[in-house]
Motif scaffolding. Sequence first.
Motif, short mmCIF file in Angstrom:
data_model
loop_
_atom_site.label_atom_id
_atom_site.label_comp_id
_atom_site.label_asym_id
_atom_site.label_seq_id
_atom_site.Cartn_x
_atom_site.Cartn_y
_atom_site.Cartn_z
N HIS A 15 -1.18 -32.81 49.27
CA HIS A 15 -1.78 -32.35 48.14
C HIS A 15 -1.40 -30.80 47.89
CE1 HIS A 15 -4.50 -35.48 47.28
NE2 HIS A 15 -4.55 -35.86 48.44
N ALA A 16 -1.35 -29.93 49.01
CA ALA A 16 -1.05 -28.35 49.07
C ALA A 16 0.36 -28.37 48.70
CB ALA A 16 -1.45 -27.81 50.35
N ALA A 17 1.11 -29.20 49.07
CA ALA A 17 2.74 -28.93 48.78
C ALA A 17 3.00 -29.55 47.53
CB ALA A 17 3.51 -29.88 49.75
N ARG A 18 2.31 -30.20 46.89
CA ARG A 18 2.71 -30.48 45.50
C ARG A 18 2.05 -29.54 44.76
NH1 ARG A 18 -0.27 -36.22 44.52
NH2 ARG A 18 -2.41 -35.63 44.38
N SER A 19 0.81 -28.98 44.98
CA SER A 19 0.01 -28.06 44.21
C SER A 19 1.11 -26.52 44.45
CB SER A 19 -1.27 -27.66 44.98
OG SER A 19 -1.99 -28.80 44.62
N VAL A 20 1.63 -26.11 45.34
CA VAL A 20 2.60 -24.95 45.48
C VAL A 20 3.63 -25.37 44.54
CG1 VAL A 20 4.36 -24.23 46.98
CG2 VAL A 20 2.34 -24.66 47.71
N ALA A 21 4.12 -26.59 44.52
CA ALA A 21 5.33 -26.86 43.43
C ALA A 21 4.77 -26.09 41.76
CB ALA A 21 5.86 -28.19 43.29
N LEU A 22 3.56 -27.00 41.69
CA LEU A 22 3.12 -26.37 40.19
C LEU A 22 2.74 -25.17 40.07
CD1 LEU A 22 0.84 -29.44 39.21
CD2 LEU A 22 2.92 -28.72 38.18
N ILE A 23 1.87 -24.56 40.98
CA ILE A 23 1.52 -23.14 40.88
C ILE A 23 2.63 -22.21 40.77
CG2 ILE A 23 0.32 -21.36 42.07
CD1 ILE A 23 -1.56 -23.47 43.24
N ARG A 24 3.74 -22.23 41.37
CA ARG A 24 4.91 -21.60 41.18
C ARG A 24 5.57 -21.62 40.11
NH1 ARG A 24 8.08 -23.29 46.91
NH2 ARG A 24 7.30 -21.83 48.26
N HIS A 25 5.74 -22.88 39.38
CA HIS A 25 6.17 -23.01 38.11
C HIS A 25 5.31 -22.36 37.16
CE1 HIS A 25 9.80 -25.23 38.31
NE2 HIS A 25 9.66 -25.63 36.80
N LEU A 26 3.79 -22.60 37.03
CA LEU A 26 3.05 -22.01 36.03
C LEU A 26 2.97 -20.52 36.07
CD1 LEU A 26 -0.22 -24.14 36.95
CD2 LEU A 26 1.29 -24.20 35.02
N LEU A 27 3.14 -19.92 37.33
CA LEU A 27 3.04 -18.32 37.29
C LEU A 27 4.61 -17.86 36.75
CD1 LEU A 27 1.40 -17.71 40.83
CD2 LEU A 27 0.56 -17.32 38.57
N ALA A 28 5.83 -18.47 37.04
CA ALA A 28 6.82 -18.39 36.59
C ALA A 28 6.99 -18.42 34.94
CB ALA A 28 7.98 -18.94 37.16
N MET A 29 6.22 -19.39 34.44
CA MET A 29 6.45 -19.69 33.17
C MET A 29 5.35 -18.81 32.22
SD MET A 29 6.63 -23.91 33.48
CE MET A 29 6.54 -24.18 31.64
N GLU A 30 4.36 -18.31 32.78
CA GLU A 30 3.36 -17.72 32.11
C GLU A 30 2.84 -16.28 32.59
OE1 GLU A 30 1.23 -16.32 29.41
OE2 GLU A 30 1.51 -18.75 29.00
N GLU A 31 3.02 -15.28 32.20
CA GLU A 31 2.68 -13.92 32.75
C GLU A 31 1.40 -13.59 32.87
OE1 GLU A 31 5.17 -10.69 31.14
OE2 GLU A 31 7.19 -11.63 31.91
N ASP A 32 0.71 -14.03 31.89
CA ASP A 32 -0.69 -13.70 31.56
C ASP A 32 -1.52 -14.86 32.30
OD1 ASP A 32 -2.69 -12.15 30.47
OD2 ASP A 32 -2.86 -13.36 28.70
N LEU A 33 -1.39 -15.09 33.43
CA LEU A 33 -2.09 -16.11 34.32
C LEU A 33 -2.44 -15.65 35.68
CD1 LEU A 33 -3.04 -19.03 33.79
CD2 LEU A 33 -0.89 -19.74 35.18
N ARG A 34 -3.76 -15.88 36.00
CA ARG A 34 -3.91 -15.78 37.46
C ARG A 34 -4.52 -16.86 37.98
NH1 ARG A 34 -9.39 -13.63 38.90
NH2 ARG A 34 -9.54 -12.83 40.94
#
Length: 367
Positions: A15-34
């Motif tokens: 679960h942690a590894a797949r979440s890393v994949a999504l979180i990395r992508h989300l942060l790269a795609m959206e600057e206005d995100l924490r």
Amino acid sequence: MKTIAYYISDYGFGHAARSVALIRHLLAMEEDLRVIICHSFALHFLRESLKDENRVAFCTIETDIGYMLQKDSIEPDVEKLNVEYEKYLKKWNFLIEQERDFLQTNKVDFVISDISAFPFEAAYTLGIPSLGISNFTWHTAYQGLIADSLREPLKEAYEKMTYFFSLAGSKEPNWGMKGTKQFGFFARNVDSNEVNRIRQLMNPNGEQFVVFFGLGMKIDVGQLERLPIWDSPNCMFIVSSNVQVKRPNVFAIPKDYLESQHYIAAADLVISKPGWGIVSEAVCNRKPLLILDRQTMKEDQNTISFLKANHLCKTITWDELCQFVINEEFIDELQSQHTHDGGFFGNQTDIISKEILRVLRTKNERI
């Protein structure tokens, strides 16, 4: 800036590894995100994997209990699981109230959970939209292991998620109050240079058959050392850092190495239990799978059914594995049977991330 509270199951590293994949992508795609990651078991792995991301914070919290396994076995310990689950239920109302305070204090705009249940209750009572993303829920996974009446709080919580992103192999109801969407596999990205480095390390002359042997970081099977598979001719094996098998043809992934997907991508075959994390990384990298079949785990059976239906795996029982040796006949058969659709079974991290951001931008009204 929008704030997401991202809850990750405490069971294993998948679960942690797949979440890393999504979180990395989300942060790269959206600057206005924490993103605030809420987790405990693999927190060091998550911190190290996301240490270069300055918009990530961490909250140490036990999100769920997962499974309890019998000693030196891959099978669940039903009695121990029920004991631990009843302890968990006694804390249920406290956990919800604690998360209510946390979400309010941190001005959270959106909750994502993979796939802890109580955050959905907390978000719902505050009118905060939420998203569940998984190939299973604990309500379904515990079916046949825990009495239906005891699983009712989980069911009630999952029914309060605003959206549900159902992943490959899922046989879940349409939990999302405002919608359920189906997706395939996704995994962390792979660097081809690193894969080539590992292949050169494992197989410098190109004459070895490289096998990733992954039973999961939470499985401690004492008989592993005695398995005949290690004597398979012309085979090199990659194992997790916790696997204590001392053979010249067995290579343990270094304990501090975070991006294990590169070792999967470097292998010719992946042998694993049906944990979605390893399975997805194998499928996304087009690797043939030999899956350890566990009849007692509903989550496992759903994943295996999906893989078999799409010609993505062969299965083996624990008893069969205890006698199994990889030979030329097996390799030839495996390579002739393995088919891979590069479309639906490619890495869908980008597709899923875009859909999460679409939901966050257009549906971020209070529920």
